[in-house]
Design an enzyme around this catalytic site. Structure first.
Site, mmCIF file in Angstrom:
data_model
loop_
_atom_site.group_PDB
_atom_site.id
_atom_site.type_symbol
_atom_site.label_atom_id
_atom_site.label_comp_id
_atom_site.label_asym_id
_atom_site.label_seq_id
_atom_site.Cartn_x
_atom_site.Cartn_y
_atom_site.Cartn_z
ATOM 1 N N SER A 1 0.832 -1.201 0.000
ATOM 2 C CA SER A 1 0.000 0.000 0.000
ATOM 3 C C SER A 1 0.867 1.252 0.000
ATOM 4 C CB SER A 1 -0.895 -0.001 1.249
ATOM 5 O OG SER A 1 -1.506 1.256 1.450
ATOM 6 N N TYR B 1 -4.101 -1.813 9.327
ATOM 7 C CA TYR B 1 -3.867 -2.177 7.931
ATOM 8 C C TYR B 1 -2.517 -1.670 7.442
ATOM 9 C CZ TYR B 1 -4.327 -2.215 2.846
ATOM 10 O OH TYR B 1 -4.108 -2.397 1.506
ATOM 11 N N LYS C 1 0.970 -3.666 6.277
ATOM 12 C CA LYS C 1 1.575 -3.524 4.959
ATOM 13 C C LYS C 1 3.038 -3.083 5.067
ATOM 14 C CE LYS C 1 -1.826 -4.764 2.297
ATOM 15 N NZ LYS C 1 -1.740 -5.938 1.394
#
Length: 270
Positions: free
Chosen positions: A150, A186, A190
């Site tokens: 990401s 999240y 990542k």
């Protein structure tokens, strides 16, 4: 059964970016054996039916394998199936992932549950599958491993509020107001995935396996729990853009950047 086509496994290939990666490959003039890894086989079959209907003249083939990153048994069986059917794997696209931050924010998961679930799926499950797939990858003449990361994972860009809106600090006081997009767990996972990519790049370097982390850009998928339309209003791009970028990497257009986190515009800083 051996195949002359490039054999590519895409985890989470039935929806979102994974589906767009499968679509981009299926539209390509280069023939592929595209294996869609899905937690639910019927959803993978639905994705295949959609692609075949939209592109009836494709040179590629489609199949589905059950692949649940939360289950070692599922991943072991998936790799066994690919081994028995094809005998090798040319590319592993570690796309499957999830964000549970919105469930934490809504009180549907505790902080610990949400963080553990995020890490277990996005990092641990991906690591297990990659480990299982290595013997098949080493039988390829041009093995490739891609980790979908990401743009929010970069540490050096966390100071740039204008670049990533998630970097903005909330007002003083506690508790903090609910964010439109919450992504602490999240984006942390990542960042961990980027290190996992570096480890696999190191481990497989002398085996000739090319490894990348792919930062596909801000895409309007359902990952953030916000909804694609809302994300588009916030500037997100159509997921097909990311699918085409991943296809470019699989087809050799960023080979000089192996071992890095790559964006369509260049190298993503650590």
């Amino acid at each position: 059964m051996a195949s002359d086509k490039k054999i590519v496994l895409i985890t989470g290939g039935n929806t979102g970016l994974g589906f767009e990666i499968a679509k981009a490959l299926y539209q390509s003039e280069i023939p592929y054996e595209i294996i869609i890894g899905a937690r639910t086989v019927s959803k993978g079959e639905d994705a295949i039916a959609t692609l075949r209907k939209e592109y009836p003249q494709s040179a590629s083939s489609l199949s589905v394998v059950q692949a649940d990153l939360d289950s070692d048994a599922s991943l072991e069986k998936a790799v066994e199936t690919i081994s028995s059917q094809y005998g090798r794997l040319d590319a592993l696209v570690n796309n499957a992932g999830a964000s549970f931050d919105n469930l934490i924010q809504e009180g549907k998961m505790t902080l610990r549950q949400g963080f553990n679930a995020t890490w277990d799926l996005n990092v641990s499950g991906t690591h297990v599958l990659t480990s299982l797939a290595v013997p098949l990858l080493l039988k390829s003449s041009d093995p490739r491993v891609l980790f979908i990361t990401s743009g929010t994972s970069t540490l050096s860009e966390t100071e740039h509020v204008n670049l990533i809106r998630l970097n903005a600090s909330p007002p003083a006081g506690w508790p903090k107001p609910k964010a439109v997009i919450s992504a602490t767990a999240y984006r942390s996972s990542k960042t961990g995935l980027n290190m996992l990519m570096r480890e696999w790049h190191r481990i497989l370097k002398n085996d000739g396996v090319k490894v990348w982390a792919i930062s596909p850009g801000f895409l309007a998928t359902g990952l953030a729990g916000v909804g694609p339309e809302k994300l588009k209003q916030m500037g997100a791009l159509d997921p097909s853009v990311g699918g085409q970028f991943v296809r470019d990497v699989l087809q050799g257009k960023r080979d000089e950047d192996a071992g890095k986190v790559v964006r369509s515009s260049g190298i993503q800083p650590w």
